[in-house]
Design a protein around this motif. Structure first.
Motif, short mmCIF file in Angstrom:
data_model
loop_
_atom_site.label_atom_id
_atom_site.label_comp_id
_atom_site.label_asym_id
_atom_site.label_seq_id
_atom_site.Cartn_x
_atom_site.Cartn_y
_atom_site.Cartn_z
N THR A 1 91.44 70.78 -14.00
CA THR A 1 91.09 70.28 -15.33
C THR A 1 90.13 69.10 -15.21
OG1 THR A 1 93.27 70.90 -16.15
CG2 THR A 1 91.99 69.38 -17.50
N PRO A 2 88.98 69.16 -15.85
CA PRO A 2 88.01 68.06 -15.75
C PRO A 2 88.47 66.84 -16.53
CG PRO A 2 87.26 69.67 -17.35
CD PRO A 2 88.49 70.25 -16.72
N GLN B 1 82.41 69.04 -20.06
CA GLN B 1 83.26 70.23 -20.03
C GLN B 1 84.38 70.13 -21.07
OE1 GLN B 1 85.11 72.47 -16.84
NE2 GLN B 1 83.90 71.27 -15.38
N SER B 2 85.04 68.99 -21.08
CA SER B 2 86.18 68.80 -21.99
C SER B 2 85.73 68.82 -23.45
CB SER B 2 86.89 67.48 -21.68
OG SER B 2 87.54 67.54 -20.44
N PHE B 3 84.59 68.20 -23.74
CA PHE B 3 84.07 68.21 -25.11
C PHE B 3 83.78 69.64 -25.56
CE2 PHE B 3 82.79 63.72 -24.17
CZ PHE B 3 83.47 63.12 -25.21
N VAL B 4 83.12 70.40 -24.70
CA VAL B 4 82.74 71.77 -25.06
C VAL B 4 83.98 72.64 -25.23
CG1 VAL B 4 81.55 73.86 -24.28
CG2 VAL B 4 80.47 71.63 -23.98
N SER B 5 84.93 72.54 -24.29
CA SER B 5 86.14 73.36 -24.38
C SER B 5 86.97 72.98 -25.61
CB SER B 5 86.99 73.22 -23.12
OG SER B 5 87.40 71.89 -22.91
N SER B 6 86.98 71.71 -25.96
CA SER B 6 87.70 71.27 -27.15
C SER B 6 87.08 71.89 -28.40
CB SER B 6 87.67 69.74 -27.26
OG SER B 6 88.32 69.30 -28.44
N THR C 1 89.67 76.05 -26.46
CA THR C 1 90.14 76.77 -25.30
C THR C 1 90.15 75.83 -24.10
OG1 THR C 1 89.82 78.79 -24.00
CG2 THR C 1 87.84 77.56 -24.58
N ASP C 2 90.68 76.28 -22.99
CA ASP C 2 90.65 75.50 -21.74
C ASP C 2 89.50 76.00 -20.87
OD1 ASP C 2 92.92 73.96 -22.34
OD2 ASP C 2 94.23 75.60 -21.69
N PRO C 3 88.76 75.09 -20.23
CA PRO C 3 87.66 75.55 -19.37
C PRO C 3 88.19 76.13 -18.08
CG PRO C 3 87.90 73.18 -19.19
CD PRO C 3 88.89 73.63 -20.23
N VAL C 4 87.49 77.12 -17.54
CA VAL C 4 87.76 77.60 -16.19
C VAL C 4 86.72 76.93 -15.30
CG1 VAL C 4 88.06 79.61 -14.72
CG2 VAL C 4 88.50 79.79 -17.18
N ASN C 5 87.17 75.99 -14.49
CA ASN C 5 86.26 75.08 -13.80
C ASN C 5 85.94 75.55 -12.37
OD1 ASN C 5 84.77 72.84 -13.03
ND2 ASN C 5 86.57 71.63 -12.52
N PHE C 6 84.66 75.88 -12.15
CA PHE C 6 84.19 76.20 -10.80
C PHE C 6 83.10 75.22 -10.37
CE2 PHE C 6 86.02 80.28 -12.07
CZ PHE C 6 86.78 80.59 -10.95
N ALA D 1 77.18 67.02 -23.97
CA ALA D 1 78.05 67.89 -24.77
C ALA D 1 77.47 68.13 -26.14
CB ALA D 1 79.43 67.25 -24.89
N SER D 2 76.95 67.08 -26.77
CA SER D 2 76.37 67.20 -28.10
C SER D 2 75.18 68.16 -28.09
CB SER D 2 75.93 65.82 -28.61
OG SER D 2 75.37 65.92 -29.89
N ALA D 3 74.36 68.09 -27.04
CA ALA D 3 73.20 68.98 -26.93
C ALA D 3 73.64 70.43 -26.76
CB ALA D 3 72.32 68.55 -25.77
#
Length: 386
Positions: free
Chosen positions: A57-58, A64-69, A73-78, A280-282
């Motif tokens: 979890t980032p 990542q967290s902003f976008v997933s929020s 959903t939860d991000p799948v982080n690679f 994230a905003s972009a």
């Protein structure tokens, strides 16, 4: 024998129906966009509170967290700190991400910075006389080293800076790395299109973290612009997020450079908390631009009954619905009045007081996997309530 056929058919049908109901129930509420984050330490949230190189979890302040929020959903982080484009290709070809990619709806990719940072750090280490290896290209070895220069004279520091500037100016290795990135980047996109055929891909280009650092900023910009030639803003395969321009406008990294005091020098090129918020905003703006319907248009607005207003709306293309807002003045505080799918709305509300004039506006939206993507607001129109 024939008498047993009907009961048997009944049992088979019941089993099938039960299976269908189970599938429907198990899938209920799971219609979410699968979000996969790929890339380097920028995508991983390096340097932010809560960052850990091994975590799935980032950090909560990462883009990542902003976008997933936003996607609920939860991000799948690679995203892996230290990864360059070759590392990214190797990871994608390893199959580790195949399952997540096959179901992905949204992919973000931050890659390329380490293609330049790796040889850049080697030149810096050579200049500073650092001999130990630095496998993940973490900038901490440089930060630890220049801490030992606190008692050095300004002349000594300037000499080191000039030597470093000479070494990175028109450097053959840096040119080769920057120009060679394009081939790797195109391979990454090709792999993603194959393994994630239904995903939208959002790619960030490379920003200049040292834009305000005297000679270093100008030299770095040369190679960053070369590497950014690999990205295009009109690709059918991905959407470009232009963080280079975004970060050129203001300082959104952890970098600080005040040569009068080594305590005021920080070479960390990663985005600050504000930088992640801007990225994230972009990305969210790009998502909205892709999925939002055309702008709503406000037609006739009138009141023919107590506490009631009639509003006609239109949208020149498909939409899921409208959100209607009202205010007591054109520049006043806007409040939600109604969420509707209708083009003509007769709205009765105790919020609308008789004899008062109110201002109304609307925006259309599309609803995709539980996320609303909004158009701009319509023209503001007013009406006096009967």
């Amino acid at each position: 024998m024939k008498k047993r056929i009907k009961p048997l058919l009944f049992i088979i049908c019941m089993v099938m129906i039960t299976g269908m109901l189970y599938t429907m129930c198990s899938n209920a509420g799971s219609n979410k966009t699968i979000y996969v984050a790929l890339g380097d330490s920028i995508a991983a949230g390096y340097g932010l509170p809560g960052y850990s190189g091994s975590q799935e979890t980032p950090p909560e302040d990462s883009y990542q967290s902003f976008v997933s929020s936003f996607l609920k959903t939860d991000p799948v982080n690679f995203a892996v700190t230290g990864s360059d484009s070759t590392d990214c290709i190797n990871m994608l070809n390893s199959g580790k991400a195949d399952e997540a990619l096959s179901d992905a709806g949204i992919i973000t990719l931050s890659i390329g910075s380490n293609d330049l940072l790796s040889p850049f750090l080697e030149i810096a280490k050579e200049t500073l006389g650092i001999t130990e290896s630095n496998g993940n290209m973490d900038i901490s070895s440089l930060e630890n080293y220049y801490a030992g220069f606190k008692d050095a004279s300004l002349i000594d520091m300037l000499a080191i800076a000039n030597d470093f500037a000479d070494k990175i100016k028109d450097n053959k290795t840096l040119h080769e790395k920057a120009q060679g990135f394009s081939s790797n980047f195109n391979e990454i996109i090709s792999i993603l299109k194959e393994k994630a055929p239904n995903a939208e891909i959002y790619v960030t280009n490379i920003y200049n973290p040292y834009k305000d650092v005297m000679v270093l900023g100008n030299s770095a910009d040369t190679y960053i612009k070369e590497i950014n030639n690999a990205f295009t803003d009109n690709s059918d395969n991905y959407t470009l997020i232009d963080v280079y321009t975004l970060f050129a406008k203001e300082n959104l990294t952890n970098t600080k450079f005040d040569i009068s005091s080594l305590d005021n020098i920080n070479l960390d090129p990663h985005p600050s908390k504000e930088g992640h918020a801007k990225i994230a905003s972009a990305i969210l703006d790009a998502l909205n631009a892709k999925h939002a319907p055309a702008d709503a248009k406000t037609g006739q607005v009138k009141s023919t009954a107590k506490n009631t207003v009639t509003i006609k709306l239109s949208c020149p293309s498909g939409k899921s619905g409208y959100e209607i807002e009202f205010a007591t003045s054109k520049n006043g505080k806007w409040k939600k009045l109604k969420d509707t799918t209708k083009n003509k709305n007769q709205i009765k509300s105790e919020k609308l007081k008789s004899g008062k004039t109110y201002y109304f506006r609307a925006r259309s939206y599309n609803n995709l996997n539980g996320i609303k993507y909004y158009s701009s607001y319509s023209q503001v129109k007013n009406a006096k309530i009967k």
